[in-house]
Scaffold this motif. Sequence first.
Motif, PDB file in Angstrom:
ATOM      1  N   LEU A  56       0.817  -1.214   0.000  1.00  0.00           N
ATOM      2  CA  LEU A  56       0.000   0.000   0.000  1.00  0.00           C
ATOM      3  C   LEU A  56       0.852   1.267   0.000  1.00  0.00           C
ATOM      4  O   LEU A  56       0.345   2.357  -0.260  1.00  0.00           O
ATOM      5  N   LEU A  57       2.155   1.118   0.295  1.00  0.00           N
ATOM      6  CA  LEU A  57       2.999   2.294   0.507  1.00  0.00           C
ATOM      7  C   LEU A  57       3.114   3.216  -0.710  1.00  0.00           C
ATOM      8  O   LEU A  57       3.025   4.438  -0.549  1.00  0.00           O
ATOM      9  N   PRO A  58       3.307   2.709  -1.925  1.00  0.00           N
ATOM     10  CA  PRO A  58       3.418   3.654  -3.054  1.00  0.00           C
ATOM     11  C   PRO A  58       2.196   4.562  -3.205  1.00  0.00           C
ATOM     12  O   PRO A  58       2.343   5.783  -3.388  1.00  0.00           O
ATOM     13  N   ALA A  59       1.004   3.991  -3.140  1.00  0.00           N
ATOM     14  CA  ALA A  59      -0.207   4.806  -3.284  1.00  0.00           C
ATOM     15  C   ALA A  59      -0.375   5.748  -2.094  1.00  0.00           C
ATOM     16  O   ALA A  59      -0.839   6.886  -2.246  1.00  0.00           O
ATOM     17  N   PHE A  60       0.000   5.285  -0.899  1.00  0.00           N
ATOM     18  CA  PHE A  60      -0.125   6.122   0.291  1.00  0.00           C
ATOM     19  C   PHE A  60       0.784   7.345   0.186  1.00  0.00           C
ATOM     20  O   PHE A  60       0.367   8.474   0.472  1.00  0.00           O
ATOM     21  N   LEU A  61       2.044   7.130  -0.243  1.00  0.00           N
ATOM     22  CA  LEU A  61       2.969   8.250  -0.364  1.00  0.00           C
ATOM     23  C   LEU A  61       2.597   9.182  -1.516  1.00  0.00           C
ATOM     24  O   LEU A  61       2.869  10.385  -1.457  1.00  0.00           O
ATOM     25  N   ALA A  62       1.984   8.620  -2.552  1.00  0.00           N
ATOM     26  CA  ALA A  62       1.529   9.473  -3.653  1.00  0.00           C
ATOM     27  C   ALA A  62       0.425  10.417  -3.178  1.00  0.00           C
ATOM     28  O   ALA A  62       0.348  11.570  -3.606  1.00  0.00           O
ATOM     29  N   ARG A  63      -0.410   9.926  -2.268  1.00  0.00           N
ATOM     30  CA  ARG A  63      -1.496  10.757  -1.749  1.00  0.00           C
ATOM     31  C   ARG A  63      -1.008  11.706  -0.658  1.00  0.00           C
ATOM     32  O   ARG A  63      -1.481  12.836  -0.542  1.00  0.00           O
ATOM     33  N   TYR A  64      -0.031  11.242   0.154  1.00  0.00           N
ATOM     34  CA  TYR A  64       0.456  12.046   1.283  1.00  0.00           C
ATOM     35  C   TYR A  64       1.985  12.173   1.206  1.00  0.00           C
ATOM     36  O   TYR A  64       2.713  11.541   1.972  1.00  0.00           O
ATOM     37  N   PRO A  65       2.493  12.973   0.310  1.00  0.00           N
ATOM     38  CA  PRO A  65       3.948  13.052   0.095  1.00  0.00           C
ATOM     39  C   PRO A  65       4.722  13.665   1.253  1.00  0.00           C
ATOM     40  O   PRO A  65       5.951  13.522   1.303  1.00  0.00           O
ATOM     41  N   MET A  66       4.048  14.335   2.181  1.00  0.00           N
ATOM     42  CA  MET A  66       4.741  14.976   3.301  1.00  0.00           C
ATOM     43  C   MET A  66       4.937  14.028   4.483  1.00  0.00           C
ATOM     44  O   MET A  66       5.576  14.386   5.469  1.00  0.00           O
ATOM     45  N   ILE A  67       4.388  12.814   4.392  1.00  0.00           N
ATOM     46  CA  ILE A  67       4.553  11.831   5.468  1.00  0.00           C
ATOM     47  C   ILE A  67       5.795  10.993   5.205  1.00  0.00           C
ATOM     48  O   ILE A  67       6.043  10.566   4.073  1.00  0.00           O
ATOM     49  N   ARG A  68       6.579  10.745   6.263  1.00  0.00           N
ATOM     50  CA  ARG A  68       7.789   9.925   6.154  1.00  0.00           C
ATOM     51  C   ARG A  68       7.607   8.645   6.979  1.00  0.00           C
ATOM     52  O   ARG A  68       7.602   8.697   8.205  1.00  0.00           O
ATOM     53  N   PRO A  69       7.424   7.506   6.327  1.00  0.00           N
ATOM     54  CA  PRO A  69       7.196   6.258   7.065  1.00  0.00           C
ATOM     55  C   PRO A  69       8.422   5.833   7.870  1.00  0.00           C
ATOM     56  O   PRO A  69       9.553   5.903   7.389  1.00  0.00           O
ATOM     57  N   ASP A  70       8.180   5.417   9.101  1.00  0.00           N
ATOM     58  CA  ASP A  70       9.192   4.789   9.950  1.00  0.00           C
ATOM     59  C   ASP A  70       8.540   3.508  10.457  1.00  0.00           C
ATOM     60  O   ASP A  70       7.977   3.459  11.543  1.00  0.00           O
TER      61      ASP A  70
END
Length: 309
Positions: A110-124
């Motif tokens: 799910l990460l690619p679509a999630f980051l495309a929608r919320y580019p300011m979030i940095r997953p840890d």
Amino acid sequence: METLANLESFVRSAETGSFSAAARRLALTPAAVSRNVALLERNLGVRLFQRSTRKLTLTEAGERFLAEIGGNLDALQAAIATVSTGRGEPAGVLKVSMAPTFGMTYVMPLLPAFLARYPMIRPDWHFESRQVDLIAEGYDAAMGGGFDLAPGVVSRALAPAHLVAVASAAYMSGRVPPATPGDLAQLDGIVMRSSRSGRVRHRTMRDAAGVEMLARVGETITVNDPAAMREAAVLGLGVALLVVSDVLPWIERGELVRLLPHWYADAGAISIYYSTRTLLPAKTRAFVDFVVEAFERQRLAERFAGSIG
């Protein structure tokens, strides 16, 4: 005017009695928390803590200051969270814990679509087979099953955690398939020893009619991780009781077969856990909603239901 970081560092250090514990809650380093508190003390001109090698103790001035700002700090954080949510721009480091197999199989894609929608979030993201303390360890969310709900933590069920009996086709070749859970004792068993209790837990299985029966799998091979149980089963070493989500791709590929297709053990629910909704940051709300939508779209609750057979 004091910064929010200094005030947060003071309040969380007072609550936990430790710069290290406060740092975990704030996702900072202990040195940063200590520095923030020292700046606050310098600016106020008073000592707020008595420091020792073992713990922090509030001074009389520190106790008065904590009583004055404690509730006001929570209100200020709530206001900031509200404004952030209203901007529609979730941002910041998103610290999440999840079991390795579950996370790699169902959440990482799910990460690619999630980051495309919320580019300011940095997953840890942390892939670990343990129950974390969300608040004390500074996690924004966790995913899994069987978490103890600590004060200030809520959960949202995603899918059932149903355990089913699986083995490889090669292992079952030439063997009589079990007709009831009681027959599993006649086969080689792959079991897991609890890291908490040190015991092997045996499950009670049920069928669609509600009939229940103990599934006492033989303790031929003992491991301490569900992924190791699955791999042992794939290698043809015996039968394992595993959560559907941990074995579904292997069943669909034919690497494992489900035994007793009308029987399953109910281990509760797979849920997403996060801190109280009142102060939920926009980044956490975005993640929770995104995961819930993805599970509904992929019908994972239905696919993980061992009761379907």
